[in-house]
Scaffold this motif. Structure first.
Motif, PDB file in Angstrom:
ATOM      1  N   THR A  44       0.448  -0.600  -4.879  1.00 54.89           N
ATOM      2  CA  THR A  44       0.995  -1.290  -3.680  1.00 54.89           C
ATOM      3  C   THR A  44       0.534  -1.165  -2.663  1.00 54.89           C
ATOM      4  OG1 THR A  44       3.127  -1.436  -5.006  1.00 54.89           O
ATOM      5  CG2 THR A  44       3.210  -2.138  -2.592  1.00 54.89           C
ATOM      6  N   ASP A  99       6.675  -9.240  -0.637  1.00 49.01           N
ATOM      7  CA  ASP A  99       5.940  -8.241  -0.499  1.00 49.01           C
ATOM      8  C   ASP A  99       6.080  -7.550   0.710  1.00 49.01           C
ATOM      9  OD1 ASP A  99       4.548  -9.011  -2.953  1.00 49.01           O
ATOM     10  OD2 ASP A  99       2.537  -9.797  -2.038  1.00 49.01           O
ATOM     11  N   SER A 117       8.181  -4.968  -0.672  1.00 52.34           N
ATOM     12  CA  SER A 117       7.326  -3.812  -1.473  1.00 52.34           C
ATOM     13  C   SER A 117       6.695  -2.807  -0.391  1.00 52.34           C
ATOM     14  CB  SER A 117       6.520  -4.631  -2.545  1.00 52.34           C
ATOM     15  OG  SER A 117       7.125  -5.296  -3.286  1.00 52.34           O
ATOM     16  N   GLU A 147       5.485  -4.665  -9.509  1.00 45.32           N
ATOM     17  CA  GLU A 147       5.201  -3.541  -8.668  1.00 45.32           C
ATOM     18  C   GLU A 147       5.015  -2.581  -9.555  1.00 45.32           C
ATOM     19  OE1 GLU A 147       4.251  -3.533  -5.783  1.00 45.32           O
ATOM     20  OE2 GLU A 147       4.297  -5.722  -5.732  1.00 45.32           O
ATOM     21  N   ASN A 190       1.776   0.027 -10.185  1.00 47.84           N
ATOM     22  CA  ASN A 190       1.982   1.327  -9.872  1.00 47.84           C
ATOM     23  C   ASN A 190       1.878   2.435 -11.044  1.00 47.84           C
ATOM     24  OD1 ASN A 190       2.228   1.634  -6.836  1.00 47.84           O
ATOM     25  ND2 ASN A 190       3.513   0.090  -7.145  1.00 47.84           N
ATOM     26  N   LEU A 206       8.583   1.247  -7.910  1.00 45.80           N
ATOM     27  CA  LEU A 206       8.563   1.545  -6.189  1.00 45.80           C
ATOM     28  C   LEU A 206       9.942   1.976  -5.711  1.00 45.80           C
ATOM     29  CD1 LEU A 206       6.438   1.485  -3.910  1.00 45.80           C
ATOM     30  CD2 LEU A 206       7.064  -0.850  -3.624  1.00 45.80           C
TER      31      LEU A 206
END
Length: 511
Positions: free
Chosen positions: A35, A207, A210, A259, A263, A268
């Motif tokens: 991210t 987003d 995020s 996400e 990752n 996240l």
């Protein structure tokens, strides 16, 4: 040993070059997968001429955070956000990539890192009144300070940006939620929601949520919570209330899995608290401003196997409309979930207005000041904070020690209607002395302007009824103490709130 033949050398060299190129490509892909951390400006100075909208010192009930050992900082964050489609259950898919944005983030944190609990609560600021409301802080700010938590509020909707620019066009002039699609693009739909515009795009929110989280978890020099500043972030908790609770349905079911995958399988956000949104009541929102929200009973309106703990709480104002949000509690790995319905608690609280921008700032932002009273009287004084403080406490214990939160039955419903006790209060649900040692009937709905339909109100008992219920003031106080002790023991109340309720009972004139 003889070396390779002349013909083999180029082949091996080509293989080595190809391998190096592959490693470089994989490294680049890995770097791109994480991210992205937005670029950050700030903290922005607060002066006599310019201050944050909704800043703690400029609310209806101002706070001096320094006296609490806290500091408030406002930042502008900029990046590129995708606009998504969500054609079916599962992760959302990109509709339009890399739309530039700039928004603002409000951070309230301990001045000393030694006081930091490790918990960071990220709240998309509620835009239902067409400006940002700091609801999470308004409900549980005292608990955050007591625990050493950090609260982060982020502006996530263009209609709030309009209010911010009206309020201070210099401070907030750079904010940008521009629609990446020109007006003549057929994908830029001709009809958008009443609080929206074709020149902006609501779907940038996901987003932004995020990237705000990625920034707070990063070691970027702009991050006030980086390890180099002495802070050790342990748990990032997403919190949403009402409309932004509905936003978390979208985020958890459509964006969280994307996400997590990008990752390397690490989420996240480490947990979510979704408040007063579910089912047919704010249970899901359009993923972009041209697409309708999936209807009830679409599976995207439920949480299943999200992979991180979720606590979901409804109020007496909304649990019946949102009844489709009910599901069994679970402690299964990957599906840790609690559902609560708070008896007596109203949805639209006085606290959300006490912690909001002061009325003159709301007017300066070009918005109407929400009413504190409805036709039946003031918004319900039921202290919603007691239930939210317990939720935050129990989420902390769940994350830190693996201790699951207590389970509670939902509010009792028969044939589509609540089952009431002899005092007119609902039965079942999260309990408190306000409904178990009652002095009033608590209603979840009122009549009048704005959000009165979910503000709630109380009808106090007359003196004759109080004398029937309690033989003396001491009798009342002892019953409250008994209720409080049980609820604290079972972790439905924090010890601090238990003491506060006992003190309130002792200082009352009941009966």
């Amino acid at each position: 040993m003889p070396g390779p033949t002349p013909s083999a050398r180029p082949a091996r060299a080509a293989t080595a070059t190809a391998a190096a190129a592959l490693l470089t490509a994989l490294a680049a892909a890995s770097a791109q997968a994480a991210t992205p951390v937005p670029s950050v400006t700030g903290p922005i100075a607060s002066t006599a001429q310019s201050h944050p909208f909704g800043g703690a010192a400029h609310t209806l009930r101002p706070q001096d955070l320094a006296k609490l050992g806290y500091v408030e900082e406002e930042y502008l964050i900029s990046g590129q956000a995708n606009v998504y489609e969500w054609p079916a259950p599962g992760p959302a898919v990109v509709r339009t990539a890399d739309a530039p944005y700039t928004t603002r983030v409000l951070v309230r944190r301990p001045i000393s890192p030694k006081k930091f609990s490790g918990n960071v609560i990220v709240e998309p600021l509620n835009p239902s009144n067409l400006f940002d409301l700091n609801i999470g802080w308004g409900l549980s700010g005292e608990h955050f300070v007591r625990n050493g938590d950090v609260w982060v509020g982020v502006t996530v909707k263009p209609v709030s940006v309009v209010a911010l620019k009206n309020f201070d066009p210099v401070r907030y002039g750079a904010l940008n939620f521009a629609n990446p699609l020109p007006l003549d693009d057929p994908r830029n739909c001709a009809t958008v929601p009443a609080d929206s515009s074709r020149t902006t795009e609501n779907g940038l929110a996901w987003d932004i949520i995020s990237q705000t989280g990625a920034w707070l978890k990063s070691q970027d020099n702009s991050n006030p919570l980086r390890a180099a500043a002495g802070f050790q972030l342990k748990h990032l908790i997403g919190f949403g209330y009402s409309q932004t609770g509905g936003y978390l349905y979208n985020y958890i079911n459509g964006i969280h899995p994307r996400e997590t995958a990008r990752n390397g399988g690490r989420p996240l956000y480490d947990a979510y608290i979704v408040a007063v949104a579910g089912g047919a009541f704010a249970g899901l929102y359009p993923i972009n401003q041209c697409n309708p929200a999936p209807p009830v009973p679409d599976p995207r309106r439920q949480f299943n196997n999200v992979g991180v703990p979720i606590i979901h709480i409804m109020s007496q104002s909304d649990y019946l409309t949102g009844i489709a949000s009910r599901r069994p509690d679970s402690d299964a790995p990957g599906d840790q979930f609690r559902h609560y319905e708070a008896a007596g608690m109203g949805h639209a609280t006085p606290d959300e207005l006490y912690s909001a921008a002061k009325p003159e700032d709301i007017v300066k932002a070009g918005r109407n000041v929400p009413p504190m009273s409805c036709n039946e009287g003031p918004r319900s004084r039921f202290p919603s904070s007691i239930h939210f403080n317990a939720v935050f406490q129990n989420m902390d214990l769940w994350l830190r020690r693996g201790l699951p939160p207590p389970k509670a039955e939902p509010i009792t419903v028969a044939e589509g209607k609540p089952v009431l006790d002899v005092f007119g209060n609902v039965t079942g649900g999260l309990r408190s002395p306000y409904v178990d040692v009652p002095t009033s009937t608590w209603n979840g709905a009122s009549t009048g302007a704005s959000f009165c339909f979910i503000a709630g109100h109380e009808i106090p008992f007359d003196e004759a009824r109080l004398n029937q219920l309690y033989t003396s003031h001491g009798d009342y106080v002892n019953q409250v103490k008994g209720s409080v002790n049980r609820l604290v023991r079972d972790r439905f109340l924090t010890p601090a709130d238990g003491l506060k309720l006992q003190r309130e009972a002792a200082q009352s004139q009941i009966p």
